[in-house]
Scaffold this motif. Structure first.
Motif, PDB file in Angstrom:
ATOM      1  N   VAL A 285      13.847  12.273  -7.463  1.00  0.00           N
ATOM      2  CA  VAL A 285      12.536  12.874  -7.214  1.00  0.00           C
ATOM      3  C   VAL A 285      11.599  12.606  -8.393  1.00  0.00           C
ATOM      4  O   VAL A 285      10.423  12.275  -8.197  1.00  0.00           O
ATOM      5  CB  VAL A 285      12.662  14.387  -6.918  1.00  0.00           C
ATOM      6  CG1 VAL A 285      11.317  15.077  -6.929  1.00  0.00           C
ATOM      7  CG2 VAL A 285      13.350  14.602  -5.570  1.00  0.00           C
ATOM      8  N   ALA A 286      12.109  12.693  -9.608  1.00  0.00           N
ATOM      9  CA  ALA A 286      11.285  12.404 -10.787  1.00  0.00           C
ATOM     10  C   ALA A 286      10.798  10.958 -10.768  1.00  0.00           C
ATOM     11  O   ALA A 286       9.628  10.680 -11.076  1.00  0.00           O
ATOM     12  CB  ALA A 286      12.067  12.687 -12.065  1.00  0.00           C
ATOM     13  N   ASP A 287      11.673  10.034 -10.374  1.00  0.00           N
ATOM     14  CA  ASP A 287      11.272   8.627 -10.264  1.00  0.00           C
ATOM     15  C   ASP A 287      10.202   8.447  -9.186  1.00  0.00           C
ATOM     16  O   ASP A 287       9.247   7.693  -9.375  1.00  0.00           O
ATOM     17  CB  ASP A 287      12.473   7.739  -9.943  1.00  0.00           C
ATOM     18  CG  ASP A 287      13.436   7.589 -11.112  1.00  0.00           C
ATOM     19  OD1 ASP A 287      13.048   7.926 -12.254  1.00  0.00           O
ATOM     20  OD2 ASP A 287      14.570   7.135 -10.873  1.00  0.00           O
ATOM     21  N   MET A 288      10.368   9.129  -8.057  1.00  0.00           N
ATOM     22  CA  MET A 288       9.384   9.015  -6.973  1.00  0.00           C
ATOM     23  C   MET A 288       8.028   9.573  -7.412  1.00  0.00           C
ATOM     24  O   MET A 288       6.975   9.021  -7.080  1.00  0.00           O
ATOM     25  CB  MET A 288       9.865   9.741  -5.709  1.00  0.00           C
ATOM     26  CG  MET A 288      11.066   9.102  -5.037  1.00  0.00           C
ATOM     27  SD  MET A 288      10.763   7.413  -4.466  1.00  0.00           S
ATOM     28  CE  MET A 288      11.574   6.466  -5.739  1.00  0.00           C
ATOM     29  N   LYS A 289       8.055  10.665  -8.164  1.00  0.00           N
ATOM     30  CA  LYS A 289       6.801  11.240  -8.676  1.00  0.00           C
ATOM     31  C   LYS A 289       6.114  10.275  -9.626  1.00  0.00           C
ATOM     32  O   LYS A 289       4.884  10.162  -9.621  1.00  0.00           O
ATOM     33  CB  LYS A 289       7.067  12.574  -9.373  1.00  0.00           C
ATOM     34  CG  LYS A 289       7.387  13.697  -8.412  1.00  0.00           C
ATOM     35  CD  LYS A 289       7.635  15.002  -9.156  1.00  0.00           C
ATOM     36  CE  LYS A 289       7.885  16.138  -8.184  1.00  0.00           C
ATOM     37  NZ  LYS A 289       8.016  17.432  -8.867  1.00  0.00           N
ATOM     38  N   ALA A 290       6.897   9.577 -10.435  1.00  0.00           N
ATOM     39  CA  ALA A 290       6.320   8.609 -11.373  1.00  0.00           C
ATOM     40  C   ALA A 290       5.669   7.443 -10.633  1.00  0.00           C
ATOM     41  O   ALA A 290       4.657   6.904 -11.076  1.00  0.00           O
ATOM     42  CB  ALA A 290       7.401   8.093 -12.324  1.00  0.00           C
ATOM     43  N   VAL A 291       6.210   7.069  -9.500  1.00  0.00           N
ATOM     44  CA  VAL A 291       5.689   5.931  -8.738  1.00  0.00           C
ATOM     45  C   VAL A 291       4.555   6.345  -7.802  1.00  0.00           C
ATOM     46  O   VAL A 291       3.505   5.700  -7.766  1.00  0.00           O
ATOM     47  CB  VAL A 291       6.823   5.252  -7.930  1.00  0.00           C
ATOM     48  CG1 VAL A 291       6.282   4.189  -7.005  1.00  0.00           C
ATOM     49  CG2 VAL A 291       7.874   4.670  -8.867  1.00  0.00           C
ATOM     50  N   PHE A 292       4.768   7.420  -7.035  1.00  0.00           N
ATOM     51  CA  PHE A 292       3.824   7.788  -5.978  1.00  0.00           C
ATOM     52  C   PHE A 292       2.888   8.937  -6.336  1.00  0.00           C
ATOM     53  O   PHE A 292       1.958   9.213  -5.599  1.00  0.00           O
ATOM     54  CB  PHE A 292       4.587   8.139  -4.692  1.00  0.00           C
ATOM     55  CG  PHE A 292       5.364   6.982  -4.151  1.00  0.00           C
ATOM     56  CD1 PHE A 292       4.723   5.913  -3.540  1.00  0.00           C
ATOM     57  CD2 PHE A 292       6.740   6.943  -4.258  1.00  0.00           C
ATOM     58  CE1 PHE A 292       5.432   4.836  -3.037  1.00  0.00           C
ATOM     59  CE2 PHE A 292       7.467   5.869  -3.762  1.00  0.00           C
ATOM     60  CZ  PHE A 292       6.812   4.816  -3.156  1.00  0.00           C
ATOM     61  N   GLY A 293       3.165   9.617  -7.429  1.00  0.00           N
ATOM     62  CA  GLY A 293       2.321  10.733  -7.841  1.00  0.00           C
ATOM     63  C   GLY A 293       2.981  12.070  -7.571  1.00  0.00           C
ATOM     64  O   GLY A 293       3.626  12.267  -6.541  1.00  0.00           O
ATOM     65  N   GLU A 294       2.802  12.973  -8.513  1.00  0.00           N
ATOM     66  CA  GLU A 294       3.447  14.282  -8.424  1.00  0.00           C
ATOM     67  C   GLU A 294       2.946  15.087  -7.225  1.00  0.00           C
ATOM     68  O   GLU A 294       3.735  15.699  -6.509  1.00  0.00           O
ATOM     69  CB  GLU A 294       3.205  15.054  -9.722  1.00  0.00           C
ATOM     70  CG  GLU A 294       4.040  16.303  -9.819  1.00  0.00           C
ATOM     71  CD  GLU A 294       4.013  16.910 -11.212  1.00  0.00           C
ATOM     72  OE1 GLU A 294       4.199  18.131 -11.293  1.00  0.00           O
ATOM     73  OE2 GLU A 294       3.821  16.178 -12.188  1.00  0.00           O
TER      74      GLU A 294
END
Length: 94
Positions: free
Chosen positions: A20-29
């Motif tokens: 989830v942290a990686d996805m937030k870094a890519v797609f936005g929190e």
């Protein structure tokens, strides 16, 4: 309570938390938080299971579910592998 002496609490779903942290870094929190919020409200937008804990709402048909067992988890990448070793007890020799 004095928090200076508290032990850090490990996350109950560490692999999912890292994903989830990686996805937030890519797609936005905000975007990822919205997807997770909607899944907790019953929409099948996100579903995760780790260490016996479940978060989100599964899809009705469960078509995109990967079940990971020890054999898959312990695999490694072999450069030049054609996939013929998958499902066997042998490692490939590319």
């Amino acid at each position: 309570m004095d928090t200076r002496f508290r032990k850090p609490v490990s996350h109950p779903m560490p692999q999912i938390a890292a994903f989830v942290a990686d996805m937030k870094a890519v797609f936005g929190e905000q975007e990822i938080d919205e997807v997770i919020r909607r899944s907790k409200a019953g929409e099948p937008t996100f579903y995760a299971c780790e260490n016996g804990r479940i978060v989100g709402t599964p899809t009705p048909t469960q078509t995109n579910v990967w079940r990971v067992d020890g054999a898959v988890r312990n695999r490694h990448y072999c450069a030049g592998c054609d996939g013929s070793c998958v499902g066997t007890a042998k490692s490939c020799r590319a």
